[in-house]
Design a protein around this motif. Structure first.
Motif, PDB file in Angstrom:
ATOM      1  N   HIS A 178       0.811  -1.411  -0.084  1.00  0.00           N
ATOM      2  CA  HIS A 178       0.287   0.175  -0.212  1.00  0.00           C
ATOM      3  C   HIS A 178       0.865   1.036   0.107  1.00  0.00           C
ATOM      4  N   GLU A 179       2.184   0.948   0.207  1.00  0.00           N
ATOM      5  CA  GLU A 179       3.266   2.625   0.580  1.00  0.00           C
ATOM      6  C   GLU A 179       3.592   2.549  -0.706  1.00  0.00           C
ATOM      7  N   ILE A 180       4.229   1.641  -1.260  1.00  0.00           N
ATOM      8  CA  ILE A 180       4.798   1.734  -2.490  1.00  0.00           C
ATOM      9  C   ILE A 180       3.779   1.767  -3.779  1.00  0.00           C
ATOM     10  N   TYR A 181       2.289   1.456  -3.348  1.00  0.00           N
ATOM     11  CA  TYR A 181       2.100   1.933  -4.376  1.00  0.00           C
ATOM     12  C   TYR A 181       0.962   3.460  -4.559  1.00  0.00           C
ATOM     13  N   GLU A 182       1.085   4.474  -3.146  1.00  0.00           N
ATOM     14  CA  GLU A 182      -0.206   4.947  -2.835  1.00  0.00           C
ATOM     15  C   GLU A 182      -0.311   5.686  -3.589  1.00  0.00           C
ATOM     16  N   ASP A 183       1.161   6.355  -4.360  1.00  0.00           N
ATOM     17  CA  ASP A 183       0.502   7.133  -5.687  1.00  0.00           C
ATOM     18  C   ASP A 183      -0.412   6.941  -6.763  1.00  0.00           C
ATOM     19  N   ILE A 184      -0.656   5.272  -6.858  1.00  0.00           N
ATOM     20  CA  ILE A 184      -1.240   4.941  -7.793  1.00  0.00           C
ATOM     21  C   ILE A 184      -2.763   4.535  -7.224  1.00  0.00           C
ATOM     22  N   ILE A 185      -3.081   4.692  -6.268  1.00  0.00           N
ATOM     23  CA  ILE A 185      -3.566   4.112  -4.798  1.00  0.00           C
ATOM     24  C   ILE A 185      -4.763   5.756  -5.803  1.00  0.00           C
ATOM     25  N   ALA A 186      -4.184   6.798  -4.953  1.00  0.00           N
ATOM     26  CA  ALA A 186      -4.594   7.726  -4.779  1.00  0.00           C
ATOM     27  C   ALA A 186      -5.077   8.782  -5.808  1.00  0.00           C
ATOM     28  N   ASN A 187      -4.785   8.110  -8.056  1.00  0.00           N
ATOM     29  CA  ASN A 187      -5.104   8.413  -8.455  1.00  0.00           C
ATOM     30  C   ASN A 187      -5.927   7.654  -9.158  1.00  0.00           C
ATOM     31  N   GLN A 188      -6.074   6.842  -9.011  1.00  0.00           N
ATOM     32  CA  GLN A 188      -7.267   5.406 -10.000  1.00  0.00           C
ATOM     33  C   GLN A 188      -7.961   6.064 -10.771  1.00  0.00           C
ATOM     34  N   ILE A 189      -8.251   7.394 -10.688  1.00  0.00           N
ATOM     35  CA  ILE A 189      -9.636   7.790 -10.831  1.00  0.00           C
ATOM     36  C   ILE A 189      -8.811   8.285 -12.738  1.00  0.00           C
ATOM     37  N   LEU A 190      -7.748   7.841 -12.794  1.00  0.00           N
ATOM     38  CA  LEU A 190      -7.016   8.958 -13.848  1.00  0.00           C
ATOM     39  C   LEU A 190      -7.230   8.172 -14.827  1.00  0.00           C
ATOM     40  N   VAL A 191      -7.485   6.414 -14.751  1.00  0.00           N
ATOM     41  CA  VAL A 191      -7.593   5.285 -15.716  1.00  0.00           C
ATOM     42  C   VAL A 191      -8.620   6.401 -16.854  1.00  0.00           C
ATOM     43  N   PRO A 229      -7.323  11.537 -19.795  1.00  0.00           N
ATOM     44  CA  PRO A 229      -6.250  11.994 -21.155  1.00  0.00           C
ATOM     45  C   PRO A 229      -5.213  11.988 -21.055  1.00  0.00           C
ATOM     46  N   TYR A 230      -4.054  11.356 -21.541  1.00  0.00           N
ATOM     47  CA  TYR A 230      -3.021  11.387 -20.909  1.00  0.00           C
ATOM     48  C   TYR A 230      -2.180  12.135 -20.418  1.00  0.00           C
ATOM     49  N   ALA A 231      -2.691  13.944 -21.572  1.00  0.00           N
ATOM     50  CA  ALA A 231      -1.843  15.312 -21.323  1.00  0.00           C
ATOM     51  C   ALA A 231      -2.022  15.103 -19.597  1.00  0.00           C
ATOM     52  N   GLU A 232      -3.177  14.871 -19.016  1.00  0.00           N
ATOM     53  CA  GLU A 232      -3.896  14.641 -17.482  1.00  0.00           C
ATOM     54  C   GLU A 232      -3.008  13.790 -16.523  1.00  0.00           C
ATOM     55  N   ILE A 233      -2.605  12.805 -16.930  1.00  0.00           N
ATOM     56  CA  ILE A 233      -2.010  11.650 -15.893  1.00  0.00           C
ATOM     57  C   ILE A 233      -0.506  12.251 -16.017  1.00  0.00           C
ATOM     58  N   ALA A 234       0.003  13.248 -17.163  1.00  0.00           N
ATOM     59  CA  ALA A 234       1.410  12.968 -16.966  1.00  0.00           C
ATOM     60  C   ALA A 234       1.387  14.932 -16.099  1.00  0.00           C
ATOM     61  N   LYS A 235       0.471  15.270 -16.214  1.00  0.00           N
ATOM     62  CA  LYS A 235       0.509  16.213 -15.551  1.00  0.00           C
ATOM     63  C   LYS A 235       0.893  16.410 -14.028  1.00  0.00           C
ATOM     64  N   VAL A 236      -0.206  14.849 -13.096  1.00  0.00           N
ATOM     65  CA  VAL A 236      -0.045  14.400 -11.849  1.00  0.00           C
ATOM     66  C   VAL A 236       1.087  14.214 -12.302  1.00  0.00           C
ATOM     67  N   ALA A 237       1.685  13.105 -13.309  1.00  0.00           N
ATOM     68  CA  ALA A 237       2.546  12.254 -13.021  1.00  0.00           C
ATOM     69  C   ALA A 237       4.017  13.528 -11.918  1.00  0.00           C
ATOM     70  N   LYS A 238       4.092  14.373 -12.451  1.00  0.00           N
ATOM     71  CA  LYS A 238       4.851  15.299 -11.830  1.00  0.00           C
ATOM     72  C   LYS A 238       5.435  15.592 -11.017  1.00  0.00           C
ATOM     73  N   GLY A 239       3.621  15.486  -9.982  1.00  0.00           N
ATOM     74  CA  GLY A 239       3.374  15.922  -8.909  1.00  0.00           C
ATOM     75  C   GLY A 239       4.129  14.455  -7.583  1.00  0.00           C
ATOM     76  N   VAL A 240       4.111  13.249  -8.464  1.00  0.00           N
ATOM     77  CA  VAL A 240       4.651  12.388  -7.088  1.00  0.00           C
ATOM     78  C   VAL A 240       5.934  12.618  -6.845  1.00  0.00           C
ATOM     79  N   ASN A 241       5.935  11.861  -4.950  1.00  0.00           N
ATOM     80  CA  ASN A 241       7.547  11.939  -5.059  1.00  0.00           C
ATOM     81  C   ASN A 241       8.161  11.777  -5.395  1.00  0.00           C
ATOM     82  N   PRO A 242       9.437  12.286  -5.727  1.00  0.00           N
ATOM     83  CA  PRO A 242      10.230  11.408  -7.078  1.00  0.00           C
ATOM     84  C   PRO A 242      11.326  10.755  -6.340  1.00  0.00           C
ATOM     85  N   ARG A 243      10.875  10.147  -4.890  1.00  0.00           N
ATOM     86  CA  ARG A 243      12.356   9.142  -4.052  1.00  0.00           C
ATOM     87  C   ARG A 243      11.047   8.018  -4.678  1.00  0.00           C
TER      88      ARG A 243
END
Length: 224
Positions: free
Chosen positions: A144-157, A160-174
């Motif tokens: 759950h901790e590893i996939y936290e960012d994906i879990i929190a943003n499931q609605i993005l599936v 559009p790709y552009a919206e997914i890419a926009k949110v991806a920039k806010g994911v913790n780089p670590r």
């Protein structure tokens, strides 16, 4: 090599090379295919894989993804030549301990896609998270901790790709899914994209060669 693994290996290298204009992609691919087909132990193949990436450093960004594919090839082909209980042996446990830091979280997706084929069901992000990774179960909170960012943003599936890419920039780089977020979310949104969709996807990417290679790897692995 199984057809889907070979196709995924080819798709990743050739598309990465095409985006960055790397002329050595075909010869690097030939070397990788030789590694995958070599009659050797898993650790020997892993060493040969690393040597191949050391020799062709322009593709180094793909190294750990190809560690995942090498392990999938081991599970599907190489292990058939070993004893039935090899994966439960102390020898394999030692290998797992030695290579625990290798590969990426894509390995879980490859394993999940294999189960989907066996069960003849279509892959879905919610099913992957809840039924395969069991992220809602108390004993699987590491996942759950590893996939936290994906879990929190499931609605993005459904976005559009552009919206997914926009949110991806806010994911913790670590985060362990930082570099995988955009291709993984895009893949679960569209399992079999058209050429036009791939172009749209690449246009929205901030790391075009890597992102396109991973999406191609996933969609090819699934569709072959």
């Amino acid at each position: 090599m199984e057809a889907n693994i070979k196709a995924a290996v080819e798709a990743g290298v050739l598309n990465y090379g095409k985006v960055d204009g790397i002329s050595t992609a075909p010869e690097f691919l030939e070397k990788l295919i030789q590694v995958f087909n070599t009659d050797a132990t898993y650790l020997e193949k892993l060493e040969l894989l690393d040597q191949s990436f050391d020799d062709y450093t322009l593709f180094d960004e793909l190294r750990e993804v190809y560690v995942d594919l090498l392990l999938m090839n081991f599970f599907s082909s190489d292990v058939l030549k070993l004893e039935d209980d090899y994966l439960d042996s102390e020898e394999w446990e030692a290998i797992e301990d030695e290579t625990i830091d290798r590969g990426t979280e894509l390995l879980n997706i490859f394993l999940y896609l294999g189960e989907c084929k066996d069960d003849e069901i279509e892959p879905e992000l919610d099913d992957f998270l809840k039924e395969f990774l069991l992220v809602d179960e108390d004993e699987f909170q590491d996942e759950h901790e590893i996939y936290e960012d994906i879990i929190a943003n499931q609605i993005l599936v459904d976005s559009p790709y552009a919206e997914i890419a926009k949110v991806a920039k806010g994911v913790n780089p670590r985060s362990e899914v930082y570099e995988l977020f955009y291709p993984v979310m895009s893949f679960f949104g569209e399992l079999n994209p058209s050429n036009e969709q791939f172009e749209e996807y690449a246009a929205a990417s901030s790391n075009k060669a890597f992102d396109l290679a991973l999406y191609k790897v996933l969609s090819t692995y699934y569709s072959k």
